[in-house]
Design a protein around this motif. Structure first.
Motif, PDB file in Angstrom:
ATOM      1  N   LEU A 173       0.840  -1.209   0.000  1.00  0.00           N
ATOM      2  CA  LEU A 173       0.000   0.000   0.000  1.00  0.00           C
ATOM      3  C   LEU A 173       0.873   1.257   0.000  1.00  0.00           C
ATOM      4  CD1 LEU A 173      -2.583  -1.244   2.624  1.00  0.00           C
ATOM      5  CD2 LEU A 173      -3.156  -0.578   0.299  1.00  0.00           C
ATOM      6  N   TYR A 174       1.947   1.239   0.756  1.00  0.00           N
ATOM      7  CA  TYR A 174       2.802   2.424   0.816  1.00  0.00           C
ATOM      8  C   TYR A 174       3.541   2.645  -0.500  1.00  0.00           C
ATOM      9  CZ  TYR A 174       2.088   3.862   5.616  1.00  0.00           C
ATOM     10  OH  TYR A 174       1.527   4.382   6.765  1.00  0.00           O
ATOM     11  N   ASP A 175       3.811   1.588  -1.227  1.00  0.00           N
ATOM     12  CA  ASP A 175       4.390   1.760  -2.569  1.00  0.00           C
ATOM     13  C   ASP A 175       3.419   2.533  -3.460  1.00  0.00           C
ATOM     14  OD1 ASP A 175       6.673   0.424  -1.861  1.00  0.00           O
ATOM     15  OD2 ASP A 175       6.052  -1.496  -2.695  1.00  0.00           O
ATOM     16  N   LEU A 176       2.145   2.215  -3.324  1.00  0.00           N
ATOM     17  CA  LEU A 176       1.128   2.933  -4.113  1.00  0.00           C
ATOM     18  C   LEU A 176       1.067   4.404  -3.696  1.00  0.00           C
ATOM     19  CD1 LEU A 176      -2.400   1.758  -5.072  1.00  0.00           C
ATOM     20  CD2 LEU A 176      -2.139   3.934  -3.925  1.00  0.00           C
ATOM     21  N   PHE A 177       1.068   4.657  -2.382  1.00  0.00           N
ATOM     22  CA  PHE A 177       1.020   6.052  -1.922  1.00  0.00           C
ATOM     23  C   PHE A 177       2.233   6.835  -2.434  1.00  0.00           C
ATOM     24  CE2 PHE A 177      -1.268   4.231   2.025  1.00  0.00           C
ATOM     25  CZ  PHE A 177      -2.471   4.212   1.334  1.00  0.00           C
ATOM     26  N   GLU A 178       3.378   6.189  -2.449  1.00  0.00           N
ATOM     27  CA  GLU A 178       4.586   6.858  -2.935  1.00  0.00           C
ATOM     28  C   GLU A 178       4.456   7.181  -4.426  1.00  0.00           C
ATOM     29  OE1 GLU A 178       8.116   4.630  -2.279  1.00  0.00           O
ATOM     30  OE2 GLU A 178       9.448   6.261  -2.838  1.00  0.00           O
ATOM     31  N   ALA A 179       3.859   6.262  -5.192  1.00  0.00           N
ATOM     32  CA  ALA A 179       3.683   6.506  -6.626  1.00  0.00           C
ATOM     33  C   ALA A 179       2.715   7.658  -6.872  1.00  0.00           C
ATOM     34  CB  ALA A 179       3.166   5.230  -7.300  1.00  0.00           C
ATOM     35  N   VAL A 180       1.735   7.805  -6.000  1.00  0.00           N
ATOM     36  CA  VAL A 180       0.720   8.852  -6.191  1.00  0.00           C
ATOM     37  C   VAL A 180       1.209  10.200  -5.661  1.00  0.00           C
ATOM     38  CG1 VAL A 180      -1.589   9.605  -5.480  1.00  0.00           C
ATOM     39  CG2 VAL A 180      -1.212   7.233  -6.162  1.00  0.00           C
ATOM     40  N   CYS A 181       1.773  10.201  -4.437  1.00  0.00           N
ATOM     41  CA  CYS A 181       2.085  11.456  -3.745  1.00  0.00           C
ATOM     42  C   CYS A 181       3.565  11.839  -3.815  1.00  0.00           C
ATOM     43  CB  CYS A 181       1.687  11.379  -2.277  1.00  0.00           C
ATOM     44  SG  CYS A 181       0.054  10.717  -1.982  1.00  0.00           S
ATOM     45  N   GLY A 182       4.421  10.853  -4.066  1.00  0.00           N
ATOM     46  CA  GLY A 182       5.854  11.119  -4.019  1.00  0.00           C
ATOM     47  C   GLY A 182       6.449  10.833  -2.653  1.00  0.00           C
ATOM     48  N   THR A 183       5.613  10.555  -1.667  1.00  0.00           N
ATOM     49  CA  THR A 183       6.094  10.230  -0.327  1.00  0.00           C
ATOM     50  C   THR A 183       5.268   9.066   0.220  1.00  0.00           C
ATOM     51  OG1 THR A 183       4.575  11.733   0.777  1.00  0.00           O
ATOM     52  CG2 THR A 183       6.700  12.630   0.151  1.00  0.00           C
ATOM     53  N   ARG A 184       5.804   8.436   1.268  1.00  0.00           N
ATOM     54  CA  ARG A 184       5.099   7.292   1.854  1.00  0.00           C
ATOM     55  C   ARG A 184       4.322   7.678   3.106  1.00  0.00           C
ATOM     56  NH1 ARG A 184       7.411   2.616  -0.187  1.00  0.00           N
ATOM     57  NH2 ARG A 184       7.004   1.311   1.617  1.00  0.00           N
ATOM     58  N   LEU A 185       4.734   8.749   3.779  1.00  0.00           N
ATOM     59  CA  LEU A 185       4.112   9.088   5.057  1.00  0.00           C
ATOM     60  C   LEU A 185       3.479  10.474   5.050  1.00  0.00           C
ATOM     61  CD1 LEU A 185       3.678   8.058   7.981  1.00  0.00           C
ATOM     62  CD2 LEU A 185       5.798   9.204   8.600  1.00  0.00           C
ATOM     63  N   THR A 186       4.290  11.482   4.785  1.00  0.00           N
ATOM     64  CA  THR A 186       3.766  12.855   4.779  1.00  0.00           C
ATOM     65  C   THR A 186       3.241  13.169   3.381  1.00  0.00           C
ATOM     66  OG1 THR A 186       6.039  13.568   4.384  1.00  0.00           O
ATOM     67  CG2 THR A 186       5.234  13.682   6.632  1.00  0.00           C
ATOM     68  N   THR A 187       2.022  12.744   3.125  1.00  0.00           N
ATOM     69  CA  THR A 187       1.492  12.743   1.758  1.00  0.00           C
ATOM     70  C   THR A 187       1.167  14.137   1.225  1.00  0.00           C
ATOM     71  OG1 THR A 187      -0.663  12.302   2.764  1.00  0.00           O
ATOM     72  CG2 THR A 187       0.573  10.410   1.924  1.00  0.00           C
ATOM     73  N   SER A 188       0.471  14.961   2.015  1.00  0.00           N
ATOM     74  CA  SER A 188       0.095  16.330   1.598  1.00  0.00           C
ATOM     75  C   SER A 188      -0.465  16.335   0.170  1.00  0.00           C
ATOM     76  CB  SER A 188       1.310  17.272   1.685  1.00  0.00           C
ATOM     77  OG  SER A 188       1.828  17.312   2.979  1.00  0.00           O
ATOM     78  N   TYR A 189      -1.371  15.450  -0.119  1.00  0.00           N
ATOM     79  CA  TYR A 189      -1.773  15.223  -1.509  1.00  0.00           C
ATOM     80  C   TYR A 189      -2.928  16.100  -1.983  1.00  0.00           C
ATOM     81  CZ  TYR A 189      -3.105  12.636  -5.718  1.00  0.00           C
ATOM     82  OH  TYR A 189      -3.408  12.285  -7.005  1.00  0.00           O
ATOM     83  N   THR A 190      -3.796  16.492  -1.088  1.00  0.00           N
ATOM     84  CA  THR A 190      -4.959  17.255  -1.553  1.00  0.00           C
ATOM     85  C   THR A 190      -4.647  18.750  -1.591  1.00  0.00           C
ATOM     86  OG1 THR A 190      -5.830  17.431   0.699  1.00  0.00           O
ATOM     87  CG2 THR A 190      -6.591  15.571  -0.630  1.00  0.00           C
ATOM     88  N   ARG A 191      -5.397  19.437  -2.421  1.00  0.00           N
ATOM     89  CA  ARG A 191      -5.401  20.896  -2.471  1.00  0.00           C
ATOM     90  C   ARG A 191      -6.856  21.346  -2.438  1.00  0.00           C
ATOM     91  NH1 ARG A 191      -1.044  19.659  -1.702  1.00  0.00           N
ATOM     92  NH2 ARG A 191       0.920  20.268  -2.704  1.00  0.00           N
ATOM     93  N   VAL A 192      -7.065  22.577  -2.014  1.00  0.00           N
ATOM     94  CA  VAL A 192      -8.438  23.074  -1.985  1.00  0.00           C
ATOM     95  C   VAL A 192      -8.988  23.075  -3.404  1.00  0.00           C
ATOM     96  CG1 VAL A 192      -9.902  25.040  -1.440  1.00  0.00           C
ATOM     97  CG2 VAL A 192      -7.956  24.484   0.038  1.00  0.00           C
ATOM     98  N   GLY A 193     -10.022  22.293  -3.622  1.00  0.00           N
ATOM     99  CA  GLY A 193     -10.625  22.213  -4.954  1.00  0.00           C
ATOM    100  C   GLY A 193     -10.000  21.160  -5.844  1.00  0.00           C
ATOM    101  N   GLY A 194      -9.077  20.358  -5.338  1.00  0.00           N
ATOM    102  CA  GLY A 194      -8.477  19.352  -6.221  1.00  0.00           C
ATOM    103  C   GLY A 194      -7.394  18.538  -5.529  1.00  0.00           C
TER     104      GLY A 194
END
Length: 425
Positions: free
Chosen positions: A170-191
């Motif tokens: 699962l963390y490999d997937l998060f890294e592929a999506v966000c660039g990180t495994r823990l501190t994802t910071s992936y969302t933005r307001v409106g997207g």
């Protein structure tokens, strides 16, 4: 050496009747006034392996029984809520990573959901589905670690390894999506920070398959294991009335037999369109909380498969002028997008929501995760208040452990999955 005797008769010469009388004899000790007794105070944590962080409890023991417990907070205090008053709405996303660090994407999604409600922003269908898929994938990671560490604390080390192996996928997937495994910071307001990779659906299915394999192994190892059941059944019982009165949510509430889940009762992100069931417990003990989490893993897997099966096309960012950051790829290639990006992030510029206040909640792995935001019309929130599920769960601990043995402390604590980052905000 002198031979052992009973009433001056050597033991080897006693009759069978005398021996039977000796076997049935019970020796009792009576406490006399000159043998005073007092409760012992034991500090549990903040550096105990079973606290999984910086939790501290002062236990009052009567022998090996817990007569009382006082939880203490503050060892991980970071001031997230106060810092939010000095950050723009998008900057605060990074701080939400640090609350429940087992499922930071759920924190990102919950916070931006509240801000979008405040600004009245409608996100795109693709963004909505991606957020649902990532929230449920995070739930898998969170529940796997919770079940694994709860078993580890009681002595079942193998279950912990099964969970960690699947969690790595699962963390490999998060890294592929966000660039990180823990501190994802992936969302933005409106997207979102950016769109998911092209093989996102394939990676999600592989992660689900690996998680279900690990869940089946843990199920075979623990669910009908005599030692596991003896250590968890009837321990830390939470009645439905107490669960509601204390404000419990999530698996802790549902294990007590209360059917409440924000995804079903107050749907958001289109959850009403997904087919999934709510596992409900009957006894409200540690064992039921384990069973509920195990079944929630299977139900989340069901939701993820539905989400990635028909992932909508289009942008992940809403077309809200002066409210949503431009696509990062466009910023690198277009002068207009670069200027727009600066205007959105420079001091004194950026999106300004209307004056008002909002409360919005999502169903995080541990329960209701709510954000109360007050806006004075500037680019920074006037006030941010978080309603984290761990804070409520930890406050119930003294009631749940009273009267149990000292060895039950780790079992009850593990079933609540208290995350210190949510306590000290």
């Amino acid at each position: 050496m002198e031979a052992r005797t009973v009433n001056a008769t050597p033991i080897d010469k006693l009759s069978e009747a005398d021996l039977e009388e000796i076997r049935n004899e019970r020796v009792t000790f009576e406490r006399t006034p000159d043998m005073p007794s007092e409760h012992m105070i034991l500090n549990f944590g903040p550096q105990h392996p079973a606290t999984h962080g910086t939790l501290h409890m002062v236990l009052e023991l009567d022998g090996e029984k817990v007569a009382g417990a006082t939880p203490h907070l503050g060892y991980l205090h970071t001031g997230f809520e106060k810092l939010g008053e000095y950050r723009s709405y998008n900057q605060f996303v990074t701080l939400t990573d640090r609350m429940n660090y087992l499922s930071p994407l759920c924190n990102n999604i919950g916070y931006t959901h509240a801000v979008e409600k405040l600004m009245n922003i409608e996100i795109t269908p693709r963004c909505r589905v991606v957020r649902v898929a990532l929230a449920e994938l995070s739930r898998l990671a969170d529940h796997l670690l919770c079940v694994g560490t709860a078993a580890l604390d009681i002595g079942a080390f193998t279950a912990f390894l099964y969970g960690f192996r699947a969690r790595e996928v699962l963390y490999d997937l998060f890294e592929a999506v966000c660039g990180t495994r823990l501190t994802t910071s992936y969302t933005r307001v409106g997207g979102l920070l950016r769109d998911v990779p092209e093989n996102f659906a394939e990676m999600a299915r592989e992660s689900v398959d690996e998680t279900l394999r690990a869940t089946a192994e843990i199920d075979r190892l623990l669910t009908h294991n005599r030692i596991w059941r003896d250590r968890t059944e009837g321990v830390g019982v939470l009645s439905p009335e107490d669960a509601v009165a204390w404000g419990a949510t999530g698996p802790v509430l549902r294990a007590s037999g209360v059917e409440w889940d924000i995804r079903k009762n107050e749907p958001y992100l289109g959850y009403e369109a997904y087919d999934f069931d709510l596992p409900i417990g009957r006894n409200g003990d540690v064992y039921d909380r384990y069973l509920v989490r195990m079944e929630e893993i299977r139900q989340s897997a069901k939701i993820i498969r539905q989400a990635v099966e028909d992932l909508p096309a289009g942008s992940v960012n809403a077309e809200e002028e002066h409210a949503v950051l431009p696509e990062k790829s466009e910023v690198y290639e277009s002068m207009e997008s670069l200027i727009y990006h600066f205007k959105m992030t420079m001091e004194g510029h950026g999106p300004t929501p209307p004056v008002g206040e909002v409360y919005a909640a999502t169903e995080a792995p541990n329960g209701e995760l709510g954000f109360f935001i007050v806006s004075d019309g500037s680019r920074e929130p006037y006030r941010i208040r978080v309603r984290p599920p761990s804070f409520v769960n930890f406050s119930m601990f003294p009631m749940l452990i009273r009267g149990h043995m000292l060895s039950d402390v780790v079992a009850v604590l593990g079933s609540l999955n208290v995350i210190a980052g949510e306590l000290d905000r």
